[in-house]
Each structure stands twice: as C-alpha cells, then as structure tokens.
Design a protein around this motif. Structure first.
Motif, PDB file in Angstrom:
ATOM      1  N   SER A  13       0.826  -1.192   0.000  1.00 63.83           N
ATOM      2  CA  SER A  13       0.000   0.000   0.000  1.00 63.83           C
ATOM      3  C   SER A  13       0.869   1.254   0.000  1.00 63.83           C
ATOM      4  CB  SER A  13      -0.932  -0.009   1.223  1.00 63.83           C
ATOM      5  OG  SER A  13      -1.898   1.010   1.143  1.00 63.83           O
ATOM      6  N   SER A  14       0.218   2.387  -0.200  1.00 62.78           N
ATOM      7  CA  SER A  14       0.840   3.716  -0.118  1.00 62.78           C
ATOM      8  C   SER A  14       2.158   3.767  -0.891  1.00 62.78           C
ATOM      9  CB  SER A  14       1.018   4.110   1.360  1.00 62.78           C
ATOM     10  OG  SER A  14      -0.220   4.067   2.037  1.00 62.78           O
ATOM     11  N   GLY A  15       3.226   4.262  -0.245  1.00 62.34           N
ATOM     12  CA  GLY A  15       4.488   4.462  -0.949  1.00 62.34           C
ATOM     13  C   GLY A  15       5.132   3.182  -1.428  1.00 62.34           C
ATOM     14  N   THR A  16       4.927   2.077  -0.721  1.00 58.54           N
ATOM     15  CA  THR A  16       5.505   0.798  -1.144  1.00 58.54           C
ATOM     16  C   THR A  16       4.846   0.324  -2.432  1.00 58.54           C
ATOM     17  OG1 THR A  16       5.895   0.263   1.180  1.00 58.54           O
ATOM     18  CG2 THR A  16       6.106  -1.528  -0.400  1.00 58.54           C
ATOM     19  N   CYS A  17       3.536   0.505  -2.529  1.00 59.12           N
ATOM     20  CA  CYS A  17       2.813   0.151  -3.759  1.00 59.12           C
ATOM     21  C   CYS A  17       3.245   1.067  -4.904  1.00 59.12           C
ATOM     22  CB  CYS A  17       1.311   0.259  -3.531  1.00 59.12           C
ATOM     23  SG  CYS A  17       0.309  -0.199  -4.964  1.00 59.12           S
ATOM     24  N   LEU A  18       3.380   2.370  -4.621  1.00 54.84           N
ATOM     25  CA  LEU A  18       3.840   3.313  -5.651  1.00 54.84           C
ATOM     26  C   LEU A  18       5.225   2.930  -6.162  1.00 54.84           C
ATOM     27  CD1 LEU A  18       3.549   5.981  -7.230  1.00 54.84           C
ATOM     28  CD2 LEU A  18       4.530   7.147  -5.236  1.00 54.84           C
ATOM     29  N   GLY A  19       6.120   2.547  -5.253  1.00 53.59           N
ATOM     30  CA  GLY A  19       7.468   2.149  -5.665  1.00 53.59           C
ATOM     31  C   GLY A  19       7.443   0.946  -6.590  1.00 53.59           C
ATOM     32  N   TRP A  20       6.605  -0.051  -6.254  1.00 56.07           N
ATOM     33  CA  TRP A  20       6.493  -1.225  -7.130  1.00 56.07           C
ATOM     34  C   TRP A  20       5.949  -0.835  -8.495  1.00 56.07           C
ATOM     35  CZ3 TRP A  20       1.738  -3.039  -9.065  1.00 56.07           C
ATOM     36  CH2 TRP A  20       1.847  -4.172  -9.877  1.00 56.07           C
ATOM     37  N   TYR A  21       4.888  -0.043  -8.531  1.00 57.78           N
ATOM     38  CA  TYR A  21       4.218   0.263  -9.793  1.00 57.78           C
ATOM     39  C   TYR A  21       5.022   1.222 -10.664  1.00 57.78           C
ATOM     40  CZ  TYR A  21       0.326   1.293 -12.944  1.00 57.78           C
ATOM     41  OH  TYR A  21      -0.483   1.432 -14.048  1.00 57.78           O
ATOM     42  N   ARG A  22       5.682   2.176 -10.044  1.00 61.42           N
ATOM     43  CA  ARG A  22       6.366   3.217 -10.802  1.00 61.42           C
ATOM     44  C   ARG A  22       7.789   2.844 -11.169  1.00 61.42           C
ATOM     45  NH1 ARG A  22       6.737   8.897  -7.871  1.00 61.42           N
ATOM     46  NH2 ARG A  22       8.428   7.838  -6.748  1.00 61.42           N
ATOM     47  N   GLN A  23       8.500   2.223 -10.254  1.00 62.81           N
ATOM     48  CA  GLN A  23       9.933   2.016 -10.493  1.00 62.81           C
ATOM     49  C   GLN A  23      10.430   0.619 -10.141  1.00 62.81           C
ATOM     50  OE1 GLN A  23       9.841   5.473  -7.974  1.00 62.81           O
ATOM     51  NE2 GLN A  23      11.702   4.786  -6.944  1.00 62.81           N
ATOM     52  N   CYS A  24       9.517  -0.314  -9.865  1.00 63.21           N
ATOM     53  CA  CYS A  24       9.893  -1.708  -9.596  1.00 63.21           C
ATOM     54  C   CYS A  24      10.898  -1.831  -8.462  1.00 63.21           C
ATOM     55  CB  CYS A  24      10.445  -2.374 -10.862  1.00 63.21           C
ATOM     56  SG  CYS A  24       9.237  -2.540 -12.191  1.00 63.21           S
ATOM     57  N   ASN A  25      10.800  -0.946  -7.508  1.00 63.76           N
ATOM     58  CA  ASN A  25      11.743  -0.985  -6.397  1.00 63.76           C
ATOM     59  C   ASN A  25      11.194  -0.168  -5.238  1.00 63.76           C
ATOM     60  OD1 ASN A  25      14.072  -1.525  -4.924  1.00 63.76           O
ATOM     61  ND2 ASN A  25      15.434  -1.060  -6.639  1.00 63.76           N
ATOM     62  N   VAL A  26      11.855  -0.281  -4.108  1.00 63.29           N
ATOM     63  CA  VAL A  26      11.509   0.512  -2.935  1.00 63.29           C
ATOM     64  C   VAL A  26      11.944   1.955  -3.174  1.00 63.29           C
ATOM     65  CG1 VAL A  26      11.959   0.822  -0.473  1.00 63.29           C
ATOM     66  CG2 VAL A  26      11.741  -1.480  -1.424  1.00 63.29           C
ATOM     67  N   ILE A  27      11.076   2.915  -2.844  1.00 64.15           N
ATOM     68  CA  ILE A  27      11.442   4.331  -2.944  1.00 64.15           C
ATOM     69  C   ILE A  27      12.388   4.657  -1.794  1.00 64.15           C
ATOM     70  CG2 ILE A  27      10.572   6.697  -2.906  1.00 64.15           C
ATOM     71  CD1 ILE A  27       7.917   5.628  -3.986  1.00 64.15           C
ATOM     72  N   PRO A  28      13.628   5.053  -2.086  1.00 68.52           N
ATOM     73  CA  PRO A  28      14.638   5.168  -1.021  1.00 68.52           C
ATOM     74  C   PRO A  28      14.364   6.271  -0.002  1.00 68.52           C
ATOM     75  CG  PRO A  28      15.505   5.971  -3.115  1.00 68.52           C
ATOM     76  CD  PRO A  28      14.189   5.331  -3.419  1.00 68.52           C
ATOM     77  N   HIS A  29      13.619   7.320  -0.387  1.00 70.10           N
ATOM     78  CA  HIS A  29      13.375   8.396   0.580  1.00 70.10           C
ATOM     79  C   HIS A  29      12.078   8.202   1.366  1.00 70.10           C
ATOM     80  CE1 HIS A  29      11.530   9.852  -3.277  1.00 70.10           C
ATOM     81  NE2 HIS A  29      10.521  10.097  -2.454  1.00 70.10           N
ATOM     82  N   SER A  30      11.420   7.045   1.203  1.00 70.82           N
ATOM     83  CA  SER A  30      10.145   6.838   1.886  1.00 70.82           C
ATOM     84  C   SER A  30      10.326   6.510   3.368  1.00 70.82           C
ATOM     85  CB  SER A  30       9.353   5.720   1.203  1.00 70.82           C
ATOM     86  OG  SER A  30      10.084   4.507   1.247  1.00 70.82           O
ATOM     87  N   LYS A  31      11.390   5.827   3.711  1.00 68.29           N
ATOM     88  CA  LYS A  31      11.773   5.536   5.099  1.00 68.29           C
ATOM     89  C   LYS A  31      10.845   4.576   5.845  1.00 68.29           C
ATOM     90  CE  LYS A  31      15.277   8.171   4.552  1.00 68.29           C
ATOM     91  NZ  LYS A  31      16.578   7.517   4.238  1.00 68.29           N
ATOM     92  N   ASP A  32       9.926   3.927   5.141  1.00 70.07           N
ATOM     93  CA  ASP A  32       9.084   2.942   5.807  1.00 70.07           C
ATOM     94  C   ASP A  32       8.557   1.938   4.796  1.00 70.07           C
ATOM     95  OD1 ASP A  32       7.136   4.316   4.429  1.00 70.07           O
ATOM     96  OD2 ASP A  32       6.302   5.314   6.192  1.00 70.07           O
ATOM     97  N   VAL A  33       7.878   0.903   5.303  1.00 75.22           N
ATOM     98  CA  VAL A  33       7.214  -0.095   4.474  1.00 75.22           C
ATOM     99  C   VAL A  33       5.724  -0.037   4.809  1.00 75.22           C
ATOM    100  CG1 VAL A  33       6.934  -2.572   4.043  1.00 75.22           C
ATOM    101  CG2 VAL A  33       9.228  -1.601   4.309  1.00 75.22           C
ATOM    102  N   ASP A  34       4.893   0.085   3.780  1.00 71.55           N
ATOM    103  CA  ASP A  34       3.454   0.263   3.977  1.00 71.55           C
ATOM    104  C   ASP A  34       2.688  -0.950   3.476  1.00 71.55           C
ATOM    105  OD1 ASP A  34       3.753   2.993   4.878  1.00 71.55           O
ATOM    106  OD2 ASP A  34       4.169   3.509   2.787  1.00 71.55           O
TER     107      ASP A  34
END
Length: 461
Positions: free
Chosen positions: A298-319
C-alpha cells in the motif's frame, strides 16, 4: 462349367462379413478393453458415446505422457470440483474399480493438466508420438518474464501452453515455472497471428486469460474412473487458490523510462535503506502469512512497485494494507515475537485502526486497515497531538499477485486507480516532501476522537 448362382455368392459374402465383424467386437471387448482399461458402456449409469470419448482421450493422453516419462497433475476445476465431493472415498480406495465413469465423462470441452517445466525438456519426440496416435497439437509460446530486469528486457520466448486435440475432445496442458519468490507461475495464452483461432474454443479455457501464481502443491496419486492420475492433495484449497491467482508483472519498461527522467539514488544510504526495507517486508510477509492474514502493498511501497519496480529510497518505511475483516488480535504479539516492537497504535477495530512497528534502525512498518463501504474503501489516520481523524478514500479494488524484492505479494489489481487516488494524476513525478494530513489527493477530515477515548485510540510506545 456350371453357372454360378449370384444370390448364393452374395449370401456367402454377407455371412463372411458378419462373422468377421463379430470377431472384431469379441476381440475388442475381451482383449483390448482388458489391456487398455475399463470401458464404460454396459455399466450402471451408462454414458453416451460423446461422454465415453472424453474418457478415452484422457486415457490415451496419459498413456502418451507415461511412455515419455512426463509427470503431470490434474488441475481441471470441473473435475476437481467433482472429485472434492467424493474425496474421502477416492483417497481411501485408491485401487477400487469404478462402477461408472463419473468424472472424466462429465460434459466439458477440455481436460486441463499441469506440467512443471523443469521435469520435461524433450518435446519433439512427444509430438511425433502424439501425431502417430492421432492427436493434433498446438504450442503457445511467449516471452520469459523471469529474465526481465532494469538492465535488460529479454525477448527470449518459452512454451506456456500446449493443446492436444483428438476426436471431439482436447487436452489443455499448462506449463508452470518456478519463480524467485519460491512459487509457481503460468503465463497468459496469447495466440500469434498465424495460429488457427478455431483450433479449439479458446475462450472456454480455464487457464490462460491472464498469468497466475500458485504455491507449490503437494500431490496425491489416486485412481479416478480407473485412470491413475496425480491431483493436488487438497483439491478444495487448490480451487480456492485458483479463483484468486491472477498475477501482475512489474512494469520494467516503464520503470526504465522513469529512471531516464529521474536517475536512481545509488547512494550508500539509499542502498542500505532498500536492503533493510526488503528484509522488513520479508519478515512482515512471513508473520502475516503464518497468521493467515491477507495483505497487500500500500501507499508508498505500492507506488514504488508500480512506478519504479523498487523501494522508494526516501520513503523511510514499508506500507501494507489489510482489510479490517481479516484483523486478528494475534497480529501485535506475533510481530513482537518476531522482533518488531509496537511503535504506535491508532484508532480501534471499529474505526480507523492503524499499527506501526519498529524495524531495524529507523525503518518502520506501517499496517493500515481498510474498511469497505457500498461504493468505496477507506483507511483512517490519526494525529496524535490533536486527536484529529483523517480518512483516505479509494475506489473499490480486488487483489492480484506480483513479485517484489523476490517475494510473492498482493497488490491492488486496479493499481493505476489505486495509485491515482492516493497520489493524484502527477504520481509519476517524485515528491520528497510529503504531509500525510494534506498531500494525499484522497484525504478527508474526519472529525476528532473524543477526549475520553484518547487512552485507547492514541497509544504511542
């Protein structure tokens, strides 16, 4: 020379033909039927010729594979559904003869089997033998997604489906491949332009409309209608898994385009965070799966998967997201036992529940619980210092499987709508400054918690 009586000759020929026909029938009944298995023609509940044809095609197909030492297992949902109703009897009497053809004679256009790719590599010899036995066959190939990545988009094609047709019945052989997340995957069935689209009624196939992901099944050898065949040890669980098996690939092509516009952060801090986030996600998945709690990115973790196939490094959490109907009181103690202490608990089961656990260093795990309404789904947020409540609205969605950081996990099937609801139409543009109370496109003010409930709905550790 005496004149030959034509009527006598015709009578003799007719008698000879009749004797020969009777001999053939006797030979088939008392020799071939015993050699090749039961014939369901004069048993209780006698089947029509069409029904019997299905059984004979399946028997012939299994004999073909057996002669080439190719192990397959039955995944046909119609037959497994029938088997599941009589499963205890079938399992307890593996060698008992069938009084009638109850399963493989059931009306259908196809019978579906599964093949594990690593158990078979010699298809040419199989096809030759199949043709000699009267089968027509079709091979469907497509690209291998396991070879895709940020550095390469593979064009290598692999076999995904085979169709074997004999008489009026067809066998659909689905090829399963092992993926890095330790699960089995099958690809979609997409016909090439030159292929015969009338070869079989493809739209009626149970597998191939979309890719699917499955756990590795434990198999059981049983006798069904006097045919030895492997089936999933728990047919009902397999059928349930099948109904929720749809799989979405990571969008590597779009991710590469994203990183051309916004170069990836390759700093030591980014690398370390992604490593910790991956470890935390694996631990969270293990904990929730052991509890039987379904979750999704969900949230930033889902966005990272959909947009860039990876964890967003500046998100600082797992959602992660969880439907409130799947909530269990064991969640908090299970995470604490796994070494993740509770950081905060906001809301309550009836309203706006949110849990946060402390991972390694400053990386935390946030679990948002989602509530279903008639026309939308929402999750809540709470501001600890003021008791203010917030609500985040999403269009209704279903869950699909994907692979993320070498893990089989759920994501919303309607990912674009989910991401756009949370991040708006400009979700493709990275934003490093984010206020959870005002930045999301779908946030709504939702009142204030009564002061006398604060001790229960605002817990910080």
């Amino acid at each position: 020379m005496q004149k030959i009586n034509k009527n006598a000759v015709l009578a003799l020929l007719s008698l000879t033909s009749l004797v020969f026909l009777l001999f053939q029938l006797y030979y088939y009944k008392f020799y071939l039927s015993q050699k090749n298995g039961a014939v369901f023609s004069k048993v209780r509940g006698s089947q029509s010729g069409q029904d019997s044809t299905r059984w004979h095609v399946v028997r012939k197909f299994l004999g073909l594979l057996s002669s080439h030492n190719i192990p397959v297992y039955l995944i046909d949902p119609l037959i497994l559904g029938l088997v599941d109703k009589d499963f205890e009897q079938i399992r307890s009497s593996p060698d008992s003869p069938s009084p009638e053809c109850r399963y493989f004679c059931a009306p259908r256009d196809f019978t579906t089997f599964a093949l594990l790719d690593k158990t078979w590599k010699h298809e040419v010899g199989l096809f030759r033998t199949a043709e000699k036995m009267g089968f027509q066959w079709l091979k469907i190939i497509n690209k291998d997604p396991r070879l895709d990545g940020m550095d390469d988009l593979s064009g290598i094609e692999i076999p995904l489906h085979y169709i074997f047709k004999l008489a009026s019945h067809a066998i659909h052989l689905v090829v399963f491949y092992e993926r890095s997340g330790n699960y089995l995957w099958h690809g979609p069935l997409r016909l090439k332009q030159h292929m015969d689209r009338k070869f079989v009624p493809f739209r009626k196939l149970h597998f191939g409309r979309y890719p699917g992901a499955y756990e590795k099944p434990e198999l059981l050898l049983v006798s069904i209608d006097d045919l030895k065949v492997q089936i999933p040890k728990n047919p009902s669980s397999f059928l349930e898994e099948m109904s929720h098996s749809r799989f979405l690939e990571c969008r590597y092509r779009e991710a590469r385009a994203f990183f051309q516009l916004y170069p990836d952060d390759a700093s030591l801090d980014a690398v370390e965070f992604r490593k910790k986030a991956k470890s935390l996600l694996h631990l969270a998945a293990l904990t929730l799966n052991n509890l039987g709690v379904k979750f999704w990115l969900s949230s930033g973790t889902c966005l990272g998967w959909y947009r860039q196939c990876n964890v967003i490094p500046h998100s600082k959490d797992v959602d992660l997201g969880v439907f409130i109907r799947d909530y269990k009181a064991d969640i908090i103690p299970a995470f604490q036992k796994a070494g993740l202490p509770l950081k905060h608990k906001f809301g309550k089961v009836e309203d706006s529940l949110e849990l946060s656990f402390q991972g390694e260093d400053d990386v935390k795990l946030d679990i948002f619980f989602f509530y279903e309404e008639d026309d939308h789904i929402w999750n809540g947020g709470t501001q600890a210092k003021s008791g203010k409540k917030f609500k985040y609205l999403f269009p209704k969605f279903t869950l699909c499987w994907t692979e993320f950081v070498e893990l089989k996990v759920h994501v919303p099937c309607e990912t674009l709508q989910y991401v756009e609801a949370n991040y708006g139409p400009d979700w493709k543009v990275p934003v490093k400054t984010w206020d959870w109370k005002s930045s999301p496109s779908n946030v709504q003010y939702n009142g204030v918690w009564p002061v006398d409930e604060w001790d229960d709905v605002i817990q910080i550790y």
